[in-house]
Design a protein around this motif. Structure first.
Motif, PDB file in Angstrom:
ATOM      1  N   HIS A  89      -9.448  -9.909  -8.349  1.00  0.00           N
ATOM      2  CA  HIS A  89     -10.590  -8.980  -8.314  1.00  0.00           C
ATOM      3  C   HIS A  89     -11.336  -9.181  -7.000  1.00  0.00           C
ATOM      4  O   HIS A  89     -11.518 -10.313  -6.573  1.00  0.00           O
ATOM      5  CB  HIS A  89     -11.542  -9.245  -9.475  1.00  0.00           C
ATOM      6  N   VAL A  90     -11.728  -8.089  -6.402  1.00  0.00           N
ATOM      7  CA  VAL A  90     -12.549  -8.164  -5.191  1.00  0.00           C
ATOM      8  C   VAL A  90     -13.764  -7.293  -5.447  1.00  0.00           C
ATOM      9  O   VAL A  90     -13.626  -6.159  -5.939  1.00  0.00           O
ATOM     10  CB  VAL A  90     -11.755  -7.644  -3.957  1.00  0.00           C
ATOM     11  N   ASP A  91     -14.935  -7.808  -5.138  1.00  0.00           N
ATOM     12  CA  ASP A  91     -16.156  -7.019  -5.304  1.00  0.00           C
ATOM     13  C   ASP A  91     -15.959  -5.661  -4.603  1.00  0.00           C
ATOM     14  O   ASP A  91     -15.573  -5.620  -3.428  1.00  0.00           O
ATOM     15  CB  ASP A  91     -17.323  -7.790  -4.680  1.00  0.00           C
ATOM     16  N   PRO A  92     -16.198  -4.524  -5.321  1.00  0.00           N
ATOM     17  CA  PRO A  92     -15.841  -3.213  -4.750  1.00  0.00           C
ATOM     18  C   PRO A  92     -16.480  -2.932  -3.389  1.00  0.00           C
ATOM     19  O   PRO A  92     -15.826  -2.397  -2.493  1.00  0.00           O
ATOM     20  CB  PRO A  92     -16.342  -2.219  -5.809  1.00  0.00           C
ATOM     21  N   GLU A  96      -5.629 -10.786  -2.181  1.00  0.00           N
ATOM     22  CA  GLU A  96      -6.890 -10.078  -1.904  1.00  0.00           C
ATOM     23  C   GLU A  96      -6.665  -8.905  -0.954  1.00  0.00           C
ATOM     24  O   GLU A  96      -7.244  -7.826  -1.136  1.00  0.00           O
ATOM     25  CB  GLU A  96      -7.911 -11.042  -1.293  1.00  0.00           C
ATOM     26  N   THR A  97      -5.816  -9.119   0.040  1.00  0.00           N
ATOM     27  CA  THR A  97      -5.542  -8.009   0.971  1.00  0.00           C
ATOM     28  C   THR A  97      -4.909  -6.847   0.216  1.00  0.00           C
ATOM     29  O   THR A  97      -5.252  -5.673   0.451  1.00  0.00           O
ATOM     30  CB  THR A  97      -4.609  -8.479   2.121  1.00  0.00           C
ATOM     31  N   ALA A  98      -4.002  -7.176  -0.719  1.00  0.00           N
ATOM     32  CA  ALA A  98      -3.385  -6.113  -1.525  1.00  0.00           C
ATOM     33  C   ALA A  98      -4.456  -5.364  -2.319  1.00  0.00           C
ATOM     34  O   ALA A  98      -4.429  -4.127  -2.413  1.00  0.00           O
ATOM     35  CB  ALA A  98      -2.333  -6.714  -2.454  1.00  0.00           C
ATOM     36  N   LYS A  99      -5.418  -6.090  -2.873  1.00  0.00           N
ATOM     37  CA  LYS A  99      -6.474  -5.440  -3.675  1.00  0.00           C
ATOM     38  C   LYS A  99      -7.390  -4.602  -2.787  1.00  0.00           C
ATOM     39  O   LYS A  99      -7.798  -3.489  -3.150  1.00  0.00           O
ATOM     40  CB  LYS A  99      -7.283  -6.506  -4.429  1.00  0.00           C
ATOM     41  N   SER A 119       0.817  -1.215   0.000  1.00  0.00           N
ATOM     42  CA  SER A 119       0.000   0.000   0.000  1.00  0.00           C
ATOM     43  C   SER A 119       0.851   1.266   0.000  1.00  0.00           C
ATOM     44  O   SER A 119       0.359   2.350  -0.308  1.00  0.00           O
ATOM     45  CB  SER A 119      -0.987   0.000   1.167  1.00  0.00           C
ATOM     46  N   GLU A 120       2.145   1.129   0.317  1.00  0.00           N
ATOM     47  CA  GLU A 120       2.997   2.328   0.327  1.00  0.00           C
ATOM     48  C   GLU A 120       3.795   2.487  -0.962  1.00  0.00           C
ATOM     49  O   GLU A 120       4.304   3.571  -1.255  1.00  0.00           O
ATOM     50  CB  GLU A 120       3.966   2.257   1.527  1.00  0.00           C
ATOM     51  N   HIS A 121       3.919   1.419  -1.741  1.00  0.00           N
ATOM     52  CA  HIS A 121       4.788   1.461  -2.923  1.00  0.00           C
ATOM     53  C   HIS A 121       4.058   2.122  -4.108  1.00  0.00           C
ATOM     54  O   HIS A 121       2.880   1.871  -4.327  1.00  0.00           O
ATOM     55  CB  HIS A 121       5.217   0.042  -3.302  1.00  0.00           C
ATOM     56  N   PRO A 122       4.774   2.965  -4.888  1.00  0.00           N
ATOM     57  CA  PRO A 122       4.089   3.676  -5.975  1.00  0.00           C
ATOM     58  C   PRO A 122       3.805   2.850  -7.243  1.00  0.00           C
ATOM     59  O   PRO A 122       3.109   3.341  -8.138  1.00  0.00           O
ATOM     60  CB  PRO A 122       5.066   4.814  -6.310  1.00  0.00           C
ATOM     61  N   ALA A 123       4.306   1.638  -7.353  1.00  0.00           N
ATOM     62  CA  ALA A 123       4.086   0.850  -8.580  1.00  0.00           C
ATOM     63  C   ALA A 123       2.597   0.711  -8.867  1.00  0.00           C
ATOM     64  O   ALA A 123       1.776   0.612  -7.946  1.00  0.00           O
ATOM     65  CB  ALA A 123       4.711  -0.535  -8.428  1.00  0.00           C
ATOM     66  N   GLU A 178      -7.257   0.643  -6.758  1.00  0.00           N
ATOM     67  CA  GLU A 178      -6.920   1.283  -8.034  1.00  0.00           C
ATOM     68  C   GLU A 178      -5.764   0.579  -8.744  1.00  0.00           C
ATOM     69  O   GLU A 178      -5.509   0.827  -9.918  1.00  0.00           O
ATOM     70  CB  GLU A 178      -6.596   2.772  -7.806  1.00  0.00           C
ATOM     71  N   LYS A 179      -5.054  -0.291  -8.040  1.00  0.00           N
ATOM     72  CA  LYS A 179      -3.886  -0.942  -8.633  1.00  0.00           C
ATOM     73  C   LYS A 179      -4.271  -2.279  -9.257  1.00  0.00           C
ATOM     74  O   LYS A 179      -5.252  -2.904  -8.864  1.00  0.00           O
ATOM     75  CB  LYS A 179      -2.811  -1.189  -7.567  1.00  0.00           C
ATOM     76  N   ARG A 180      -3.422  -2.714 -10.212  1.00  0.00           N
ATOM     77  CA  ARG A 180      -3.588  -4.063 -10.774  1.00  0.00           C
ATOM     78  C   ARG A 180      -2.809  -5.020  -9.862  1.00  0.00           C
ATOM     79  O   ARG A 180      -1.625  -4.816  -9.611  1.00  0.00           O
ATOM     80  CB  ARG A 180      -3.028  -4.088 -12.204  1.00  0.00           C
ATOM     81  N   ILE A 181      -3.508  -6.020  -9.351  1.00  0.00           N
ATOM     82  CA  ILE A 181      -2.856  -7.000  -8.469  1.00  0.00           C
ATOM     83  C   ILE A 181      -2.819  -8.332  -9.214  1.00  0.00           C
ATOM     84  O   ILE A 181      -3.868  -8.885  -9.576  1.00  0.00           O
ATOM     85  CB  ILE A 181      -3.635  -7.198  -7.144  1.00  0.00           C
ATOM     86  N   LEU A 182      -1.610  -8.821  -9.436  1.00  0.00           N
ATOM     87  CA  LEU A 182      -1.446 -10.109 -10.105  1.00  0.00           C
ATOM     88  C   LEU A 182      -0.848 -11.105  -9.127  1.00  0.00           C
ATOM     89  O   LEU A 182      -0.124 -10.718  -8.200  1.00  0.00           O
ATOM     90  CB  LEU A 182      -0.503  -9.974 -11.306  1.00  0.00           C
TER      91      LEU A 182
END
Ligand code: 13P
Ligand code: SF4
Length: 353
Positions: free
Chosen positions: A327-330, A100-103, A83-87, A108-112
């Motif tokens: 993907h996580v339901d918004p 999922e926690t990252a998402k 959550s702190e990294h700008p990538a 707004e980020k793409r999590i792969l």
């Protein structure tokens, strides 16, 4: 452990069989490995992506994460770093709840992830519908869930915790007289309850790796290595925890190897952690705590089968094809972000006091 009268029955044997059915990863030759690493590095750069890996993943992934400006850590710091990294793309090498926690924290980020099939027995043992009904039946309790849960379970929680702050949070809640509904790891819950005296209802989940450490065999190993310090992750059963010199999260166990004077350690957690421990203190001797025994499965050698599913090959394929996006339901994500952020704030305050 306390009574859990109205709790749903979880088929842990089915989850164990699922873990045992995961095939061990295929090894690659040295030249293939170099090739894979070169391609992955180029794609990470081209896609403004950063690799975040858990300590239990293959050493190749950990080395790659660090060499490319990414990060290797426990689940709490993976969440914080992401959550702190700008990538704009985070590539999470670990198990699904980590992606999922990252998402949840970075919608707004793409999590792969190298694979979307990397599960966790704790997550699997806590189906959202049953969990939500159980919480609804105990409205007087503060709901605290381990990070090893789905987004839907987190969304129903008041707090999310990882093993590095679970004890501190339980103490904090117990001090204000709050009663806790804890899920899903019964052994971690039991450990926290005994340590803090907090009033806790425990969901009956368990980790397929840590539940398989053997108490009698551990006692014998300790006899043979009398000066060894015993390091135990709190997802282990009480008879293993009872033999520990230190109980802690993955980061806390690595720190113990690095910072204490002991020369020899018996380690009761996933063997993937040995890479970081050896890196932190190459001169120290590390022994695996005895576990379920001989067998062809990852869990029989104290290795999480789902963590082992993350490989250089599927990482490259993910980046090349843009597949395996989390993907996580918004709305679920928005709800889940509340207790996850509460966890990060609580952990940050602990660090500064
Ligand atoms: P940590 O939070 O210590 O990284 O543990 C996560 C996990 O899945 C342990 O089995
Ligand atoms: Fe889940 Fe256990 Fe694997 Fe950790 S080691 S991810 S708790 S199954």
């Amino acid at each position: 452990m306390n009574a859990i009268a109205d709790i749903p029955i979880i088929d842990l044997d089915a989850i164990r069989s699922r873990a045992d059915a995961v095939p061990c990863p295929i090894q690659v030759s040295a030249s293939e490995r170099e090739d894979l690493i070169r391609h992955i590095k180029a794609l990470l750069k081209a896609q403004n992506a950063v690799l975040v890996a858990h300590y239990y993943t293959d050493a190749d992934l950990q080395i790659l994460a660090e060499e490319t400006g990414g990060f290797v850590s426990d689940s709490l710091d993976m969440a914080r770093f992401g959550s702190e990294h700008p990538a704009t793309t985070l590539v999470v090498a670990g198990v699904r709840f980590m992606g999922e926690t990252a998402k949840i924290l970075n919608p707004e980020k793409r999590i792969l992830m190298p694979t979307l099939e990397a599960e966790c027995s704790l997550d699997l043992s806590c189906p959202a519908d049953e969990f939500i009904s159980y919480c609804d039946a105990h409205p007087e309790r503060t709901v605290v869930v381990y990070a090893n849960t789905s987004a839907a379970v987190k969304a129903r929680a008041d707090w999310v915790v990882t093993s590095s702050i679970a004890v501190d949070l339980a103490k904090h809640l117990a001090a204000t007289g709050e009663k806790i509904l804890w899920a899903p790891d019964r052994y971690l819950g039991d450990y926290i309850q005994r340590l803090t005296g907090a009033d806790m209802l425990l969901w009956p989940g368990s980790c397929v790796v840590h539940e398989r450490f053997k108490a009698k065999e551990l006692a014998m190993l300790r006899q043979q290595h009398k000066t060894a310090m015993v390091l135990v992750h709190p997802e282990s059963p009480p008879e293993i925890i009872a033999q520990a010199d230190l109980v802690g999260s993955t980061t806390q166990l690595i720190k113990a190897v690095q910072d204490t004077d002991a020369r020899e350690f018996i380690v009761a957690t996933d063997m993937g952690i040995f890479h970081k421990m050896k890196q932190a203190a190459p001169e120290k001797i590390l022994l695996e705590a005895p576990n379920a025994g001989i067998g062809a499965t990852c869990t029989s050698c104290a290795h999480c089968p789902w963590m082992a599913m993350n490989t250089l090959q599927n990482l490259l394929e993910t980046l090349e094809k843009g597949i395996n996006e989390i993907h996580v339901d918004p709305e679920t994500g928005r709800q889940a972000a509340i207790p996850v952020r509460r966890m990060l704030d609580f952990a940050a305050k602990r660090r500064h006091t």
